[in-house]
Design a protein around this motif. Structure first.
Motif, mmCIF file in Angstrom:
data_model
loop_
_atom_site.group_PDB
_atom_site.id
_atom_site.type_symbol
_atom_site.label_atom_id
_atom_site.label_comp_id
_atom_site.label_asym_id
_atom_site.label_seq_id
_atom_site.Cartn_x
_atom_site.Cartn_y
_atom_site.Cartn_z
ATOM 1 N N ILE A 146 -24.745 22.852 -11.055
ATOM 2 C CA ILE A 146 -23.435 22.759 -10.407
ATOM 3 C C ILE A 146 -23.577 22.954 -8.913
ATOM 4 O O ILE A 146 -23.013 22.190 -8.113
ATOM 5 C CB ILE A 146 -22.461 23.797 -11.006
ATOM 6 C CG1 ILE A 146 -22.114 23.432 -12.440
ATOM 7 C CG2 ILE A 146 -21.209 23.906 -10.157
ATOM 8 C CD1 ILE A 146 -21.322 24.494 -13.172
ATOM 9 N N LEU A 147 -24.360 23.927 -8.504
ATOM 10 C CA LEU A 147 -24.530 24.185 -7.077
ATOM 11 C C LEU A 147 -25.283 23.059 -6.385
ATOM 12 O O LEU A 147 -24.997 22.725 -5.235
ATOM 13 C CB LEU A 147 -25.247 25.519 -6.867
ATOM 14 C CG LEU A 147 -24.450 26.761 -7.249
ATOM 15 C CD1 LEU A 147 -25.308 28.003 -7.112
ATOM 16 C CD2 LEU A 147 -23.201 26.877 -6.399
ATOM 17 N N ALA A 148 -26.228 22.461 -7.067
ATOM 18 C CA ALA A 148 -27.000 21.356 -6.466
ATOM 19 C C ALA A 148 -26.139 20.113 -6.319
ATOM 20 O O ALA A 148 -26.290 19.352 -5.359
ATOM 21 C CB ALA A 148 -28.224 21.049 -7.316
ATOM 22 N N SER A 149 -25.235 19.862 -7.256
ATOM 23 C CA SER A 149 -24.408 18.661 -7.200
ATOM 24 C C SER A 149 -23.291 18.767 -6.163
ATOM 25 O O SER A 149 -22.788 17.758 -5.716
ATOM 26 C CB SER A 149 -23.826 18.348 -8.572
ATOM 27 O OG SER A 149 -22.878 19.341 -8.909
ATOM 28 N N GLN A 150 -22.906 19.944 -5.784
ATOM 29 C CA GLN A 150 -21.833 20.138 -4.811
ATOM 30 C C GLN A 150 -22.401 20.826 -3.579
ATOM 31 O O GLN A 150 -22.258 22.024 -3.394
ATOM 32 C CB GLN A 150 -20.713 20.992 -5.399
ATOM 33 C CG GLN A 150 -20.031 20.362 -6.570
ATOM 34 C CD GLN A 150 -18.935 21.279 -7.108
ATOM 35 O OE1 GLN A 150 -18.736 22.376 -6.633
ATOM 36 N NE2 GLN A 150 -18.227 20.793 -8.111
ATOM 37 N N GLU A 151 -23.066 20.059 -2.751
ATOM 38 C CA GLU A 151 -23.713 20.660 -1.592
ATOM 39 C C GLU A 151 -22.693 21.203 -0.593
ATOM 40 O O GLU A 151 -22.833 22.288 -0.087
ATOM 41 C CB GLU A 151 -24.605 19.624 -0.910
ATOM 42 C CG GLU A 151 -25.475 20.271 0.105
ATOM 43 C CD GLU A 151 -26.811 19.613 0.158
ATOM 44 O OE1 GLU A 151 -27.346 19.586 1.248
ATOM 45 O OE2 GLU A 151 -27.315 19.131 -0.859
ATOM 46 N N ASP A 152 -21.670 20.443 -0.311
ATOM 47 C CA ASP A 152 -20.653 20.898 0.636
ATOM 48 C C ASP A 152 -19.333 21.028 -0.117
ATOM 49 O O ASP A 152 -18.571 20.070 -0.193
ATOM 50 C CB ASP A 152 -20.525 19.905 1.792
ATOM 51 C CG ASP A 152 -19.573 20.417 2.857
ATOM 52 O OD1 ASP A 152 -19.385 21.645 2.935
ATOM 53 O OD2 ASP A 152 -19.019 19.596 3.608
ATOM 54 N N ARG A 153 -19.108 22.195 -0.683
ATOM 55 C CA ARG A 153 -17.871 22.406 -1.438
ATOM 56 C C ARG A 153 -16.818 22.932 -0.478
ATOM 57 O O ARG A 153 -16.961 23.996 0.088
ATOM 58 C CB ARG A 153 -18.087 23.422 -2.554
ATOM 59 C CG ARG A 153 -19.054 22.941 -3.585
ATOM 60 C CD ARG A 153 -19.336 24.000 -4.626
ATOM 61 N NE ARG A 153 -19.802 25.223 -3.976
ATOM 62 C CZ ARG A 153 -19.416 26.456 -4.314
ATOM 63 N NH1 ARG A 153 -18.574 26.626 -5.294
ATOM 64 N NH2 ARG A 153 -19.858 27.511 -3.687
ATOM 65 N N ARG A 154 -15.775 22.205 -0.308
ATOM 66 C CA ARG A 154 -14.696 22.627 0.571
ATOM 67 C C ARG A 154 -13.586 23.246 -0.265
ATOM 68 O O ARG A 154 -13.308 22.838 -1.369
ATOM 69 C CB ARG A 154 -14.167 21.453 1.357
ATOM 70 C CG ARG A 154 -15.184 20.884 2.321
ATOM 71 C CD ARG A 154 -14.590 19.823 3.215
ATOM 72 N NE ARG A 154 -13.385 20.260 3.910
ATOM 73 C CZ ARG A 154 -13.361 20.873 5.107
ATOM 74 N NH1 ARG A 154 -14.464 21.127 5.720
ATOM 75 N NH2 ARG A 154 -12.227 21.183 5.667
ATOM 76 N N ASP A 155 -12.936 24.209 0.334
ATOM 77 C CA ASP A 155 -11.782 24.832 -0.301
ATOM 78 C C ASP A 155 -10.607 23.873 -0.168
ATOM 79 O O ASP A 155 -10.266 23.433 0.935
ATOM 80 C CB ASP A 155 -11.472 26.149 0.408
ATOM 81 C CG ASP A 155 -10.353 26.918 -0.252
ATOM 82 O OD1 ASP A 155 -9.809 26.433 -1.263
ATOM 83 O OD2 ASP A 155 -10.015 28.016 0.235
#
Length: 163
Positions: A146-155
């Motif tokens: 999950i963390l690798a697939s969402q490199e730039d997770r915006r709120d």
């Protein structure tokens, strides 16, 4: 009319106040007076409760000082004076009450309360347990994906000014 009422209330208040104690009369013998002053420091004022009768301005403290001086002048020992005061006012009148069944609470109550609080805090800490259990290897692998697939997770609620 209001002024007369205020004056009357002030007069009643002044009459209800405790009269000042009579001034202390020291004993003529310096040795006896020294004994009396030493006893004054060991005896608690029953009104002030945190002051010795030597320092208390209360009327009862002045009466107790007078009583101590009278008993010393009558030839009583310090122990007899203390016993008489305990008989009249109870063990609380002494700053260092004797250790016996009736005074255990005075002597050991604060320690017992401290131990009870410490035991309660320890029990609460043990009940909380070990905290969050560790992740299983399968859960760790999923989290890494999950963390690798969402490199730039915006709120989604963030504004441009929050960056």
């Amino acid at each position: 009319m209001k002024r007369a009422l205020l004056i009357a209330l002030a007069a009643v208040g002044l009459m209800a106040a405790e009269p000042p104690p009579a001034p202390d009369r020291p004993l003529p013998d310096a040795a006896q007076e020294a004994r009396a002053k030493a006893l004054f420091a060991d005896i608690r004022c029953v009104v002030c409760q945190h002051e010795a009768i030597a320092d208390s301005p209360a009327g009862i403290a002045a009466d107790m000082r007078r009583l101590v001086r009278e008993e010393i002048a009558a030839g009583r020992t310090d122990a007899q004076v203390r016993e008489d005061l305990v008989r009249r006012y109870g063990d609380f009148v002494l700053f260092k009450p004797p250790v016996r069944a009736g005074t255990w609470l005075l002597w050991f109550g604060p320690l017992a309360a401290l131990l009870a609080v410490a035991a309660a805090l320890l029990a609460m800490a043990r009940r909380r347990g070990e905290g969050t259990p560790a992740l299983s290897p399968d859960e760790e692998a999923r989290l890494a994906d999950i963390l690798a697939s969402q490199e730039d997770r915006r709120d989604p609620d963030a504004k441009a000014s929050d960056d």
